[in-house]
Design a protein around this motif. Structure first.
Motif, short mmCIF file in Angstrom:
data_model
loop_
_atom_site.label_atom_id
_atom_site.label_comp_id
_atom_site.label_asym_id
_atom_site.label_seq_id
_atom_site.Cartn_x
_atom_site.Cartn_y
_atom_site.Cartn_z
N GLY A 56 29.49 -11.60 -15.03
CA GLY A 56 28.30 -11.04 -15.57
C GLY A 56 27.98 -11.16 -16.79
N GLU A 57 26.73 -10.84 -16.90
CA GLU A 57 26.19 -10.65 -19.32
C GLU A 57 26.65 -9.97 -19.83
N GLU A 58 26.96 -8.42 -19.33
CA GLU A 58 27.19 -7.65 -19.98
C GLU A 58 28.58 -8.06 -19.91
N PRO A 59 29.05 -6.60 -21.47
CA PRO A 59 30.82 -6.62 -21.22
C PRO A 59 31.15 -5.70 -20.17
N LEU A 60 32.18 -5.98 -19.62
CA LEU A 60 32.85 -4.79 -18.44
C LEU A 60 34.09 -4.71 -19.57
N ILE A 61 33.81 -3.21 -18.73
CA ILE A 61 35.22 -1.85 -19.66
C ILE A 61 35.52 -1.27 -18.01
N LEU A 62 37.06 -1.68 -17.97
CA LEU A 62 37.22 -0.66 -17.29
C LEU A 62 37.85 0.84 -17.75
N THR A 63 37.27 1.88 -16.75
CA THR A 63 37.50 3.47 -17.50
C THR A 63 38.76 4.08 -17.15
N ASN A 64 39.16 3.46 -15.89
CA ASN A 64 40.83 4.04 -15.06
C ASN A 64 41.46 3.07 -14.04
N VAL A 65 42.60 2.82 -13.46
CA VAL A 65 42.57 2.33 -12.80
C VAL A 65 44.15 3.24 -12.04
N GLN A 66 43.82 3.95 -11.42
CA GLN A 66 44.68 4.86 -10.37
C GLN A 66 44.99 4.96 -8.89
N PRO A 67 46.41 4.39 -8.97
CA PRO A 67 46.86 3.98 -8.02
C PRO A 67 46.45 5.08 -6.93
N THR A 68 47.46 5.11 -5.60
CA THR A 68 47.22 6.29 -4.62
C THR A 68 48.60 6.98 -4.50
N CYS A 69 48.97 6.70 -4.95
CA CYS A 69 50.70 7.33 -5.05
C CYS A 69 51.64 6.84 -6.11
N GLY A 70 52.08 8.40 -6.35
CA GLY A 70 52.63 8.34 -7.36
C GLY A 70 54.00 6.93 -7.70
N ALA A 97 62.32 3.58 -1.27
CA ALA A 97 62.16 4.04 0.62
C ALA A 97 62.79 2.73 1.07
N THR A 98 63.76 2.52 2.02
CA THR A 98 63.23 1.44 2.99
C THR A 98 62.13 1.51 3.79
N ALA A 99 60.98 0.88 4.50
CA ALA A 99 59.66 1.04 4.47
C ALA A 99 58.66 -0.48 4.29
N PRO A 100 57.90 -0.87 5.34
CA PRO A 100 56.83 -0.94 5.07
C PRO A 100 55.97 -0.14 4.21
N PHE A 101 54.61 -0.87 3.83
CA PHE A 101 53.93 -0.07 2.16
C PHE A 101 52.57 -1.13 2.36
N SER A 102 51.47 -0.25 2.18
CA SER A 102 50.62 -0.29 1.64
C SER A 102 49.82 0.33 0.56
N LYS A 103 49.64 0.10 -0.10
CA LYS A 103 49.24 0.83 -1.59
C LYS A 103 48.30 0.30 -1.89
N GLY A 104 46.42 1.17 -2.01
CA GLY A 104 45.48 1.07 -2.94
C GLY A 104 45.92 1.08 -4.13
N ILE A 105 44.87 0.59 -5.23
CA ILE A 105 44.89 1.38 -6.46
C ILE A 105 43.75 0.97 -7.05
N VAL A 106 42.45 1.72 -6.85
CA VAL A 106 41.48 2.10 -7.12
C VAL A 106 41.05 1.85 -9.33
N VAL A 107 39.84 1.29 -9.31
CA VAL A 107 39.54 0.11 -10.15
C VAL A 107 38.16 0.92 -10.65
N THR A 108 38.36 1.41 -11.45
CA THR A 108 36.73 1.95 -12.30
C THR A 108 35.80 1.46 -12.92
N SER A 109 35.13 1.43 -13.20
CA SER A 109 33.85 0.10 -13.90
C SER A 109 32.87 0.90 -14.68
N ASN A 110 31.92 -0.52 -15.31
CA ASN A 110 30.66 -0.48 -15.64
C ASN A 110 30.14 -1.67 -14.57
N ALA A 111 30.61 -2.21 -14.09
CA ALA A 111 30.25 -3.21 -13.50
C ALA A 111 28.86 -2.77 -11.98
#
Length: 134
Positions: A56-70, A97-111
């Motif tokens: 984009g044209e304007e500066p990109l600012i990440l305000t939060n990057v939050q994983p969905t689990c600890g 823990a032994t198991a398949p996993f799929s985790k989301g990370i939510v990125v919040t910004s001014n985009a």
């Protein structure tokens, strides 16, 4: 004749309004939005980096990057990312823990797209099993 001039004026007004609304907001372009670790040994945390460019044209600012689990830790570029520059989001997954996993990370910004979800996935296996599959 007056109607024709009025119609021309209205069309011209819409044209100027549309051209004045060019969107200059920042926007992500990630190298990848999903990362597959494959089989990883239990008890050994793994890390990946999601690299992005501000297209984009304007500066990109990440305000939060939050994983969905600890079990996941995120670190990210905290300074504004100028047009054409790159930023990094580093994700570390604790393979407890032994198991398949799929985790989301939510990125919040001014985009343009203010929230984006990145995905990490894989399978945690017993340490001996991971060594034999390599």
């Amino acid at each position: 004749m007056k109607k024709l001039m009025l119609i021309c004026a209205v069309v011209l007004g819409f044209a100027f309004t549309a051209s004045a609304q060019t969107d200059t907001k920042p926007e992500f372009k990630f190298n990848e939005e999903s990362h597959d670790f494959g089989k990883i040994p239990q008890g050994k945390p793994v890390t990946t980096q999601f690299v992005f460019t501000n297209i984009g044209e304007e500066p990109l600012i990440l305000t939060n990057v939050q994983p969905t689990c600890g079990c996941t830790i995120a670190d990210y570029t905290k300074t504004p990312v100028k047009k054409g520059d790159k930023g990094i989001i580093t994700i570390t997954y604790n393979a407890a823990a032994t198991a398949p996993f799929s985790k989301g990370i939510v990125v919040t910004s001014n985009a343009k797209t203010p929230q984006k979800t990145l995905i990490i996935k894989g399978e945690v296996v017993a340490a001996a099993a991971a060594a034999s599959t390599r």
